[in-house]
Design a protein around this motif. Structure first.
Motif, mmCIF file in Angstrom:
data_model
loop_
_atom_site.group_PDB
_atom_site.id
_atom_site.type_symbol
_atom_site.label_atom_id
_atom_site.label_comp_id
_atom_site.label_asym_id
_atom_site.label_seq_id
_atom_site.Cartn_x
_atom_site.Cartn_y
_atom_site.Cartn_z
ATOM 1 N N LYS A 1 0.837 -1.208 0.000
ATOM 2 C CA LYS A 1 0.000 0.000 0.000
ATOM 3 C C LYS A 1 0.870 1.255 0.000
ATOM 4 O O LYS A 1 0.648 2.179 -0.787
ATOM 5 C CB LYS A 1 -0.927 -0.013 1.209
ATOM 6 N N PHE B 1 -5.613 -0.684 -5.552
ATOM 7 C CA PHE B 1 -5.563 -1.269 -4.205
ATOM 8 C C PHE B 1 -6.866 -1.000 -3.466
ATOM 9 O O PHE B 1 -7.446 -1.905 -2.855
ATOM 10 C CB PHE B 1 -4.381 -0.670 -3.426
ATOM 11 N N ASP B 2 -7.340 0.245 -3.527
ATOM 12 C CA ASP B 2 -8.564 0.601 -2.794
ATOM 13 C C ASP B 2 -9.780 -0.135 -3.337
ATOM 14 O O ASP B 2 -10.632 -0.599 -2.567
ATOM 15 C CB ASP B 2 -8.796 2.116 -2.849
ATOM 16 N N ARG C 1 -9.537 -3.756 -2.258
ATOM 17 C CA ARG C 1 -9.838 -3.868 -0.822
ATOM 18 C C ARG C 1 -11.339 -3.782 -0.576
ATOM 19 O O ARG C 1 -11.898 -4.536 0.236
ATOM 20 C CB ARG C 1 -9.112 -2.748 -0.071
ATOM 21 N N ASP D 1 -5.615 -5.137 4.767
ATOM 22 C CA ASP D 1 -4.626 -4.537 3.859
ATOM 23 C C ASP D 1 -3.640 -5.585 3.338
ATOM 24 O O ASP D 1 -3.289 -5.593 2.154
ATOM 25 C CB ASP D 1 -3.840 -3.434 4.584
#
Length: 714
Positions: A23, A231-232, A235, A261
């Protein structure tokens, strides 16, 4: 910027990146590259920056990037006119030399500008610096982004040519740089930029994905590569699947942001599956099972409505087979030995009592200068006894009788004796995070008083910001003793935290002491606690009480400001160095209420003025105000007002009604103002001067019992 403005996409395709760092790597890569483009004038301040980070890629999309930055006018100071030109206005050799140094010649002299610089005129050369081209600017930005990556550990690997070695966090295999649909010719780590990337290792629809333009990146990777690049977004999809799968079971997944995460960084497209283990493992404390599943397997344990662990858990797969049974069975088979180990540790540990392990603590080194864990245990017991003694002196409402104090002392001593023994158990040896927790379980198994077992479990609390405090008096005493032993011991041998380095977590220990004293409103004075703890160390340390009090004050100030109190409010209360921290919140609220009064500003300013006057007095301040020496009406009125107000203010102060105590002082505004308007404090007559100083000293003392009100003056 120039007219050729398009969106930019840059991707570095690599082997699997460290999951715990992914991250930050993604955010750093995107942020640094975009910032560099802005500085070079290739991207505007309003450019939208979208970072991408998956296990095998770091990428960034930036909107509105120019093919070439706009030319930039530059004004360059050359030298004073008196030095640059002769009396008849001709260039001097010094000027010609300076022009040559900046790439100009005598032909530039007529265009030089005269401007006042300080007290003299100087010559300035106005030039235009051509804007940087995107290929050059992006190469610079890319190099900066790689150089500033927060890489945990660099590896060296050989390039495909078999000759060159390069260093990076993981071997890189592809580079994409697209400005709109055009490839930007940059290079790194032996790679030349193109428009090709790769998707999921096993599930990509195409072995190579050709990107038509910068804006197609995320959609093409998802459609043709089975990869959620953001990534977000990945997630969020993982969290959605976890909640949906748990909801179908009527359960709740464990709440763990760090685990979420980390697992997001392990998969390119998550697929959540439900697995089970044998119910008999639930006889092991759930903390052990949860920790082994999370730490070793990256699984998400499932809890029932009461927060109890069930025999079901969620796994996050990186593949989506039509029949997931093999994946489920494989994970169930893998977790079983882990749970069996935990059960074995638990069963073995219970064969020995905690008391039988006390002697072994003497063989465990705590600190080279402070001895063993056994030595430390004896110091914690000593400090715990001192705390109970101080509680007896102050007689809090919750611990009043002699018998109750004796019982508290006995239980605290027993808990302090056994608190560290679980460090010698197999379970804590495997999972150090369970220290204290396992001690509580083993104590209950032995039939020790529940209060003692809870105290053993809680004596590390609060372990982190926002953690719960110890649940009972015994745990509170032992937790305070444990933290004070750490702080006094390490400060006493000079092991102070420096800057951002605090290897013994002394800031956290100090904040723990503060929270216990404040939130439990304990009738304990911090200076007395420190003074009582020092003798536990004998000759091992020098008394660190003074330094520790300053350390506590700093921690308390930071904590209070974090809670929303202003710097003025905090300074006003802490200026008096209140020994009893449990009083601090009430004093702060009193100061806040006082500051809202219309009389507050005037009284605070007057208080500051009084303080300044008294500071200048040489020798001891006069202490008695004599009525017969009050000559002026204004000083007579102030003395009368103070005599009327002070008893009420003092009575409220003693009742710990600090708000009422301060508000009672509002009645002094008019007489205080009149005093300073009509009375000369430093009168020629020594007796009058001393009497007026005594009156001001009494006023100052009355006004500053709750807080130093001068700190509220603007």
């Amino acid at each position: 910027m120039g007219a050729d403005v398009k969106n930019l996409l840059v991707e570095l395709f690599v082997e699997e990146l460290p999951p715990k760092a992914l991250k930050k790597l993604g955010e750093s890569f995107a942020g640094t590259l975009a910032d560099s483009l802005r500085v070079q004038g290739l991207a505007g301040a309003d450019a939208v920056v979208t970072p991408y980070a998956s296990p095998r890629r770091l990428a960034v999309h930036v909107t509105g990037v120019a093919a070439q930055a706009a030319d930039k006018p530059v004004q360059q100071k050359l030298m004073p006119v008196a030095v640059a030109l002769t009396a008849d206005g001709q260039p001097t050799p010094a000027l010609l030399k300076k022009l040559a140094a900046v790439g100009a010649d005598a032909s530039a002299v007529p265009s030089l500008q005269r401007r006042v610089d300080g007290k003299a005129e100087a010559l300035f050369l106005d030039t235009v610096v051509p804007g940087v081209a995107l290929a050059e600017g992006l190469q610079k930005a890319f190099d900066e982004a790689l150089a500033r990556l927060p890489i945990p550990k660099v590896m060296t690997y050989q390039l495909a040519d078999g000759w060159q070695n390069v260093k990076f966090v993981r071997p890189a295999h592809g580079l994409v740089a697209l400005h709109g649909s055009q490839v930007v010719p940059i290079a790194t780590l032996g790679l030349q930029a193109g428009r090709s990337t790769q998707g999921h290792r096993f599930e990509a629809a195409l072995p190579v994905i050709e990107l038509p333009d910068a804006d197609a990146y995320a959609d093409a990777l998802l459609r043709d590569g089975a990869v959620i690049a953001s990534f977000d977004a990945r997630r969020a999809e993982l969290l959605r699947q976890l909640q949906a799968a748990a909801g179908r079971e009527g359960l709740t997944p464990i709440d763990d942001e760090a685990l979420l995460d980390e697992v997001t960084a392990l998969v390119e497209r998550p697929n959540v599956l439900v697995c089970r283990f044998e119910p008999e493992f639930l006889d092991v404390p759930q903390e052990c099972l949860i920790l082994t599943m999370k730490a070793n397997q990256k699984y998400f344990p499932l809890l029932d409505a009461q927060g109890k662990l069930t025999n079901r858990f969620l796994v996050v797969s990186n593949i989506r087979p039509d029949d997931a049974s093999a994946v489920i069975q494989g994970n169930e088979r893998v977790v079983r030995p882990r749970l069996a180990d935990a059960k074995f540790f638990f069963d073995q540990d219970r064969k020995k009592t905690l008391a039988s392990r006390v002697e072994g603590l003497g063989k465990v080194v705590y600190h080279g200068k402070l001895g063993s864990q056994g030595d430390r245990t004896e110091r914690v017991r000593f400090i715990a006894r001192a705390i109970v003694h101080q509680l007896g002196d102050h007689q809090p409402a919750s611990v009043q009788s002699h018998d109750e104090l004796q019982m508290l002392g006995h239980k605290a001593d027993q808990a302090a004796l056994l608190a560290k023994t679980d460090l010698l158990t197999d379970m804590v040896g495997e999972f150090p995070e369970l220290q204290g927790i396992m001690g509580g379980y083993y104590a209950r198994h032995e039939g020790l008083r529940d209060g003692v077992a809870i105290a053993i479990e809680d004596h590390y609390k609060p372990r982190f910001a926002g953690d719960a405090l110890p649940r009972n008096h015994t745990g509170t005493v032992v937790a305070l003793a444990d933290k004070l032993e750490t702080l006094v011991g390490l400060f006493g041998i000079g092991q102070l935290p420096t800057g951002d380095k605090d290897p013994f977590a002394l800031r956290r220990h100090a904040l723990g002491v503060i929270r216990i004293l404040v939130e439990k409103n304990l009738p304990l004075d911090l200076p007395e606690l420190l003074k009582a703890a020092v003798p536990a160390f004998g000759a091992l340390i020098t008394d660190p009480s003074a330094a520790l009090l300053g350390f506590f004050a700093d921690r308390l100030a930071v904590n209070l400001r974090d809670q929303g109190y202003s710097a003025q409010e905090v300074d006003a209360v802490l200026a008096l160095a209140p020994a009893r921290l449990g009083d601090v919140p009430r004093r702060l609220e009193a100061v806040r209420a006082f500051a809202a009064l219309p009389e507050a500003a005037s009284l605070a300013a007057a208080n500051k003025r009084v303080g300044n006057i008294l500071k200048k007095v040489e020798g001891a301040l006069p202490t008695e105000t004599r009525a017969e020496l009050l000559k002026e009406p204004a000083e007579q009125q102030l003395a009368a007002a103070l005599a009327a107000v002070q008893p009420q203010s003092d009575r409220l102060f003693e009742q710990q009604d600090y708000t009422g105590s301060l508000q009672a002082l509002a009645a002094l505004k008019a007489p205080v103002d009149a005093f300073f308007d009509g009375v000369m404090v430093n009168a020629d007559d020594a007796a009058l001067r001393a009497n007026r100083l005594a009156l001001l000293a009494a006023l100052h003392a009355a006004m500053n019992r709750v807080a130093d009100l001068s700190k509220l003056a603007q």
